[in-house]
Enzyme design. Structure first.
Site, PDB file in Angstrom:
ATOM      1  CE  LYS A 254      20.368  63.040  67.093  1.00 50.12           C
ATOM      2  NZ  LYS A 254      19.565  63.170  68.443  1.00 50.12           N
ATOM      3  NE  ARG A 274      22.300  70.611  73.965  1.00 48.66           N
ATOM      4  CZ  ARG A 274      21.742  70.856  72.757  1.00 48.66           C
ATOM      5  NH1 ARG A 274      21.851  69.529  71.911  1.00 48.66           N
ATOM      6  NH2 ARG A 274      21.678  71.975  72.305  1.00 48.66           N
ATOM      7  CD  GLU A 304      21.006  61.278  74.434  1.00 50.99           C
ATOM      8  OE1 GLU A 304      21.875  61.952  74.418  1.00 50.99           O
ATOM      9  OE2 GLU A 304      19.773  61.671  73.954  1.00 50.99           O
ATOM     10  CE  LYS A 440      21.063  67.282  64.779  1.00 46.31           C
ATOM     11  NZ  LYS A 440      20.605  67.913  65.765  1.00 46.31           N
TER      12      LYS A 440
HETATM   13  P1  ATP Z   1      18.451  66.373  68.690  1.00 49.93           P
HETATM   14  O1  ATP Z   1      17.214  67.395  69.096  1.00 49.93           O
HETATM   15  O2  ATP Z   1      18.279  66.266  67.249  1.00 49.93           O
HETATM   16  O3  ATP Z   1      18.869  65.710  69.651  1.00 49.93           O
HETATM   17  P2  ATP Z   1      20.153  68.448  69.596  1.00 49.93           P
HETATM   18  O4  ATP Z   1      20.274  69.934  69.165  1.00 49.93           O
HETATM   19  O5  ATP Z   1      19.455  68.234  70.913  1.00 49.93           O
HETATM   20  O6  ATP Z   1      19.616  67.669  68.476  1.00 49.93           O
HETATM   21  P3  ATP Z   1      22.673  67.574  68.431  1.00 49.93           P
HETATM   22  O7  ATP Z   1      23.888  67.712  69.128  1.00 49.93           O
HETATM   23  O8  ATP Z   1      22.329  68.268  67.369  1.00 49.93           O
HETATM   24  O9  ATP Z   1      21.592  67.813  69.712  1.00 49.93           O
HETATM   25  O10 ATP Z   1      22.318  65.922  68.312  1.00 49.93           O
HETATM   26  C1  ATP Z   1      23.231  65.107  68.891  1.00 49.93           C
HETATM   27  C2  ATP Z   1      22.616  64.606  70.437  1.00 49.93           C
HETATM   28  O11 ATP Z   1      22.079  63.415  70.328  1.00 49.93           O
HETATM   29  C3  ATP Z   1      23.773  64.627  71.269  1.00 49.93           C
HETATM   30  O12 ATP Z   1      23.569  65.784  72.025  1.00 49.93           O
HETATM   31  C4  ATP Z   1      23.146  63.423  72.210  1.00 49.93           C
HETATM   32  O13 ATP Z   1      22.169  63.979  73.281  1.00 49.93           O
HETATM   33  C5  ATP Z   1      22.283  62.575  71.265  1.00 49.93           C
HETATM   34  N1  ATP Z   1      22.695  61.236  70.891  1.00 49.93           N
HETATM   35  C6  ATP Z   1      22.142  60.161  71.251  1.00 49.93           C
HETATM   36  N2  ATP Z   1      22.874  59.031  70.773  1.00 49.93           N
HETATM   37  C7  ATP Z   1      24.157  59.682  70.657  1.00 49.93           C
HETATM   38  C8  ATP Z   1      25.436  58.956  70.016  1.00 49.93           C
HETATM   39  N3  ATP Z   1      25.394  57.644  70.107  1.00 49.93           N
HETATM   40  N4  ATP Z   1      26.308  59.774  69.953  1.00 49.93           N
HETATM   41  C9  ATP Z   1      26.110  60.788  70.047  1.00 49.93           C
HETATM   42  N5  ATP Z   1      25.201  61.765  70.753  1.00 49.93           N
HETATM   43  C10 ATP Z   1      24.154  60.873  70.723  1.00 49.93           C
END
Ligand code: ATP
Length: 572
Positions: A254, A274, A304, A440
């Site tokens: 991540k 996003r 990302e 995640k």
């Molecule tokens: P966070 O603050 O934990 O990043 P968030 O609310 O911004 O959460 P979430 O969709 O809940 O977004 O967490 C996933 C995010 O992690 C994705 O939107 C992406 O931006 C990021 N990310 C990083 N590495 C990866 C990966 N390998 N695959 C998918 N998403 C990834």
């Protein structure tokens, strides 16, 4: 359609508390809209373009104030007093239209088309004299407006309609206006919106071609797609158990950067964040890498974008920079080339939504393969980096046992990344959804993304700065922000000064040292605990909130919701 008729609709929406009532009111308007449907669908939320088009109208409160003064004859101080008393420049405009004393000799009734098109065109005014031309254009509308019309012209120009209509209400109203209003119809509209992000296209398609037409709507390069979202999981083992298909799950690093959607159509390249904001111009390095490295005429890729310390990009020990450093590249700073050298970016690609055809319905394993196929095979994986290559695949392993997931998680953290993503290899791409096929895992209690709704100037040394910030979480049903606490620590003087500059542009009302703000700035906030509290509108209060940074990539309506705060509270 006369603008006065739309103003009646706005008044009815504002007076209706129930979301079903708002939906039915809008459904009636949409059903009778004829050629105005596209405009009415965006105006219903006080917008002039689809949500992803963030072209700024460039209308500030002071410009609007000038227009009100010019059109109505009211003095600036009288309008300001009114604005301060009600906290809404729209109400002040209504008052000025009634009491300003200007006689209009020749008044032409306002139409929906004229208000919409005049305001939309403001974004195109550029260069010297553009401010004056904007004032003239807004004043021209106000001169022909009655008090109620003036209120909504001003609110629309400022981008804050205050009638409590969220995206869900628009979706439901389209399903009622043109389909049978059933849960299936709502789903069809929702899916169509998630692939197009444009309610104008969705409403017109629903009207002309019904559910089948909606199902045929597809992603298109240049039009951002709502990203698939992840759910939080407590441990690598738990995530693997939840996401596995036939016993196997895919684990990836991540990365702590910015989600980036890359669109390619021939020579055209677009980059969207996003929150579906276009950031193509800010990343010329990535754009050239895409032109050179993506071997497809049309493609939509998901990844990302991570900033690395310059000297480390080409080494085995890449050192990711903090998200706050990377966010300097998202802001519209002028010297993008210098910033690209200072904070080189690598996009870690992890998904492919479309190549020459749509891939949303293909399983992740195929989409991932497509991703590898269309990106120049000489592009190395991150474990074999090479200088000057900004496209990489995300580091990943397929695991079928929890220990392997746990050790990969440790590896990701040791390399300076945020945690682990665990994915179901058989899952389709579900735009805009948190469906549990993407998990995640992160080590700490998750910070919240919250919106600054009002603020107070600090005392003493920091008295010029807005140091006490009230934070709101999003209530999607009411399209409003509910306060969840007050923040006053965690920022450096420089951060606070910069934040004050930004917030001062968003002031809608002042009362002594307190200001009301347009809810536009999203902050990432850590805290120790969530408590119940009658003091704040959400019913909860954060204990010891601390500022972590500004979330440039998160839209206010994507901030954490009341429901999220509630479930974190329950889960403590
Ligand atoms: P966070 O603050 O934990 O990043 P968030 O609310 O911004 O959460 P979430 O969709 O809940 O977004 O967490 C996933 C995010 O992690 C994705 O939107 C992406 O931006 C990021 N990310 C990083 N590495 C990866 C990966 N390998 N695959 C998918 N998403 C990834």
């Amino acid at each position: 359609m006369e603008y006065a008729a739309l103003v009646d609709v706005y008044d009815r929406l504002a007076a209706t508390d129930s979301t079903d009532g708002k939906r039915d009111c809008l459904a009636e308007v949409f059903a009778d809209a004829g050629p105005l449907l596209g405009r009415l669908v965006t105006l219903a939320r006080g917008r002039l373009s689809p949500a992803y088009d963030r072209t700024e109208l460039g209308v500030s409160s002071s410009l609007t104030l000038d227009a009100i003064r010019r059109a109505t004859g009211a003095t600036e101080s009288a309008v300001r007093d009114r604005w301060q008393a009600t906290g809404d420049l729209g109400d002040a405009a209504a008052w000025a239209a009634e009491h300003g004393g200007q006689q209009t000799l020749f008044s032409e009734p306002l139409t929906v088309e004229r208000v919409h098109d005049t305001l939309r065109d403001l974004a195109d005014f550029e260069g010297t004299g553009s401010q004056d031309r904007k004032v003239d254009a807004v004043a021209g509308l106000l001169a022909d407006a009655d008090p109620d019309e003036a209120r909504y012209v001003v609110r629309t120009a400022l981008g804050h309609l205050r009638v409590g209509v969220g995206e869900g209400t628009i979706r439901d109203a389209i399903a009622v206006a043109f389909l049978d209003g059933s849960a299936d119809a709502v789903d069809a509209v929702e899916r169509a919106y998630q692939v197009t992000t444009d309610f104008r296209v969705v409403a017109e398609t629903a009207r002309e071609a019904g559910v089948d037409g909606l199902a045929a709507l597809d992603v298109e390069p240049g039009r951002p797609v709502q990203v698939m979202l992840a759910e939080k999981s407590e441990s690598p083992a738990g995530a693997v158990a939840d996401a596995a298909a036939d016993g196997t799950a895919v684990c990836e690093y991540k990365y702590d950067g910015v989600r980036i959607q890359i669109h390619v159509d021939g020579d055209d390249v677009w980059l969207f964040t996003r929150r579906l904001e276009e950031v193509t111009d800010q990343f010329p390095d990535v754009v050239s890498a895409v032109r050179a490295g993506v071997e497809a005429d049309r493609a939509i890729l998901d990844g990302e974008l991570v900033g690395y310390a310059p000297g480390t990009v080409a080494t085995d020990a890449r050192d990711p920079v903090a998200f706050q450093t990377l966010s300097r590249r998202i802001k519209r700073e002028t010297d993008v080339e210098a910033l690209a050298r200072e904070i080189p970016a690598v996009v870690h690609l992890f998904d492919c939504l479309a190549t020459d055809e749509t891939r949303l319905e293909s399983p992740l394993s195929d989409r991932r393969q497509r991703c590898s196929d269309v990106v120049d095979p000489v592009t190395p994986a991150p474990d074999e980096p090479r200088a000057g290559l900004e496209l990489a695949r995300s580091r990943r392993v397929a695991v079928d046992d929890p220990d392997a997931a746990a050790s990969f998680y440790r590896e990701a953290l040791d390399a300076g990344h945020e945690g682990l993503m665990v994915k179901n290899p058989a899952a389709t791409y579900q735009p805009g959804r948190r469906v549990g096929r993407l998990l995640k895992v992160k080590p700490t209690m998750e910070p919240l993304d919250l919106v600054v709704t009002r603020a107070t100037y600090s005392e003493g040394r920091r008295s010029e700065w807005l140091g006490r910030l009230y934070l709101g979480c999003y209530d999607p049903d009411a399209d409003a922000f509910r306060e969840v606490g007050r923040l006053s620590t965690g920022y450096t003087d420089d951060e606070l000064a910069a934040l004050t500059d930004r917030l001062e542009d968003l002031v809608t009302a002042r009362d002594g040292r307190d200001v009301e703000l347009r809810p536009e700035v999203v902050l990432e906030v850590e805290y120790e605990e969530i408590q119940r509290s009658p003091e704040y509108g959400s019913g909860y209060a954060l204990r010891f909130p601390r500022f972590l940074g500004v979330r440039e990539d998160v839209a206010p309506t994507d901030a954490d919701s009341v429901g999220r705060v509630e479930s974190l509270y329950e889960g403590q």
